[in-house]
Scaffold this active site. Structure first.
Site, mmCIF file in Angstrom:
data_model
loop_
_atom_site.group_PDB
_atom_site.id
_atom_site.type_symbol
_atom_site.label_atom_id
_atom_site.label_comp_id
_atom_site.label_asym_id
_atom_site.label_seq_id
_atom_site.Cartn_x
_atom_site.Cartn_y
_atom_site.Cartn_z
ATOM 1 C CG HIS A 40 0.999 5.339 4.247
ATOM 2 N ND1 HIS A 40 0.351 5.143 5.268
ATOM 3 C CD2 HIS A 40 1.797 4.034 4.130
ATOM 4 C CE1 HIS A 40 0.582 3.811 6.097
ATOM 5 N NE2 HIS A 40 1.433 3.398 5.176
ATOM 6 C CG HIS A 72 -0.025 -0.090 2.601
ATOM 7 N ND1 HIS A 72 0.130 -1.346 3.234
ATOM 8 C CD2 HIS A 72 0.356 0.597 3.428
ATOM 9 C CE1 HIS A 72 0.721 -1.366 4.343
ATOM 10 N NE2 HIS A 72 0.779 0.123 4.354
HETATM 11 P P1 5GP Z 1 1.988 0.333 7.150
HETATM 12 O O1 5GP Z 1 2.814 0.759 8.353
HETATM 13 O O2 5GP Z 1 1.934 -1.281 6.997
HETATM 14 O O3 5GP Z 1 2.619 1.063 6.136
HETATM 15 O O4 5GP Z 1 0.730 0.931 7.484
HETATM 16 C C1 5GP Z 1 -0.435 0.317 7.601
HETATM 17 C C2 5GP Z 1 -1.807 1.311 7.969
HETATM 18 O O5 5GP Z 1 -2.773 0.627 7.754
HETATM 19 C C3 5GP Z 1 -1.459 1.983 9.291
HETATM 20 O O6 5GP Z 1 -1.335 3.463 9.008
HETATM 21 C C4 5GP Z 1 -2.843 1.850 9.942
HETATM 22 O O7 5GP Z 1 -3.453 2.895 10.484
HETATM 23 C C5 5GP Z 1 -3.724 1.207 8.666
HETATM 24 N N1 5GP Z 1 -4.726 0.329 9.115
HETATM 25 C C6 5GP Z 1 -4.392 -0.723 9.901
HETATM 26 N N2 5GP Z 1 -5.622 -1.440 9.925
HETATM 27 C C7 5GP Z 1 -6.405 -0.932 9.064
HETATM 28 C C8 5GP Z 1 -8.053 -1.300 8.846
HETATM 29 O O8 5GP Z 1 -8.416 -2.186 9.135
HETATM 30 N N3 5GP Z 1 -8.405 -0.230 7.983
HETATM 31 C C9 5GP Z 1 -7.862 0.748 7.416
HETATM 32 N N4 5GP Z 1 -8.574 1.841 6.840
HETATM 33 N N5 5GP Z 1 -6.709 1.063 7.910
HETATM 34 C C10 5GP Z 1 -6.048 0.226 8.551
#
Ligand code: 5GP
Ligand code: ZN
Length: 136
Positions: free
Chosen positions: A100, A98
């Site tokens: 951001h 993903h």
């Molecule tokens: P990472 O650190 O993996 O790049 O970020 C994962 C992101 O996913 C985090 O910013 C977290 O807040 C978001 N996130 C985690 N679980 C969920 C969810 O169930 N729904 C949504 N919309 N975001 C999520």
């Protein structure tokens, strides 16, 4: 991937606040935003991180991220950070690739990184290693 939360969101088994969708990409609001509007742009198909994704799909996700960043300019956003955490050591928590898209509204307490110094030959050495890996 049956247990992946983002795959569950894509399948409609978990809720999300969707802002964009096309054939291969979906985008929805991060559940814990750094700022209101913080959006996650994901490939609909499961890939763990950028290294696993076909280049064409990386391009589609990046173009969708740009579309969302462009749209943010129309709602008072002053700047946009676009980032991707790839691997646990890079801070990846959800192992479905993903990007951001993080809107900045001016003075906020959010800071992405602090730059370090290079010492000795470190800069040249690391550049040589990356260039050699790019050729192989
Ligand atoms: P990472 O650190 O993996 O790049 O970020 C994962 C992101 O996913 C985090 O910013 C977290 O807040 C978001 N996130 C985690 N679980 C969920 C969810 O169930 N729904 C949504 N919309 N975001 C999520
Ligand atoms: Zn997934």
């Amino acid at each position: 991937m049956s247990s992946c939360i983002f795959c569950k969101i894509i399948r409609g088994e978990l809720p999300c606040t969707k802002v964009y969708e096309d054939e291969s990409v979906a985008a929805f609001l991060d559940i814990k935003p750094v700022n209101p509007g913080h959006t996650l742009v994901i490939p609909k198909k499961h890939f763990e991180n950028i290294h696993d994704m076909p280049d064409a799909l990386v391009a589609k996700v990046a173009v969708a991220a740009k579309k969302i960043a462009d749209a943010m300019r129309n709602i008072g956003v002053k700047g946009v950070n676009i980032g991707m955490n790839n691997g646990a050591h890079a801070g990846q928590i959800v192992f479905h690739a993903h990007m951001h898209v993080m809107p900045r509204y001016g003075k906020d307490s959010f800071s992405l990184w602090v730059g370090k110094e290079y010492y000795g030959k470190e800069r040249e050495l690391v550049a040589e290693k990356i260039k050699a890996a790019l050729k192989s």
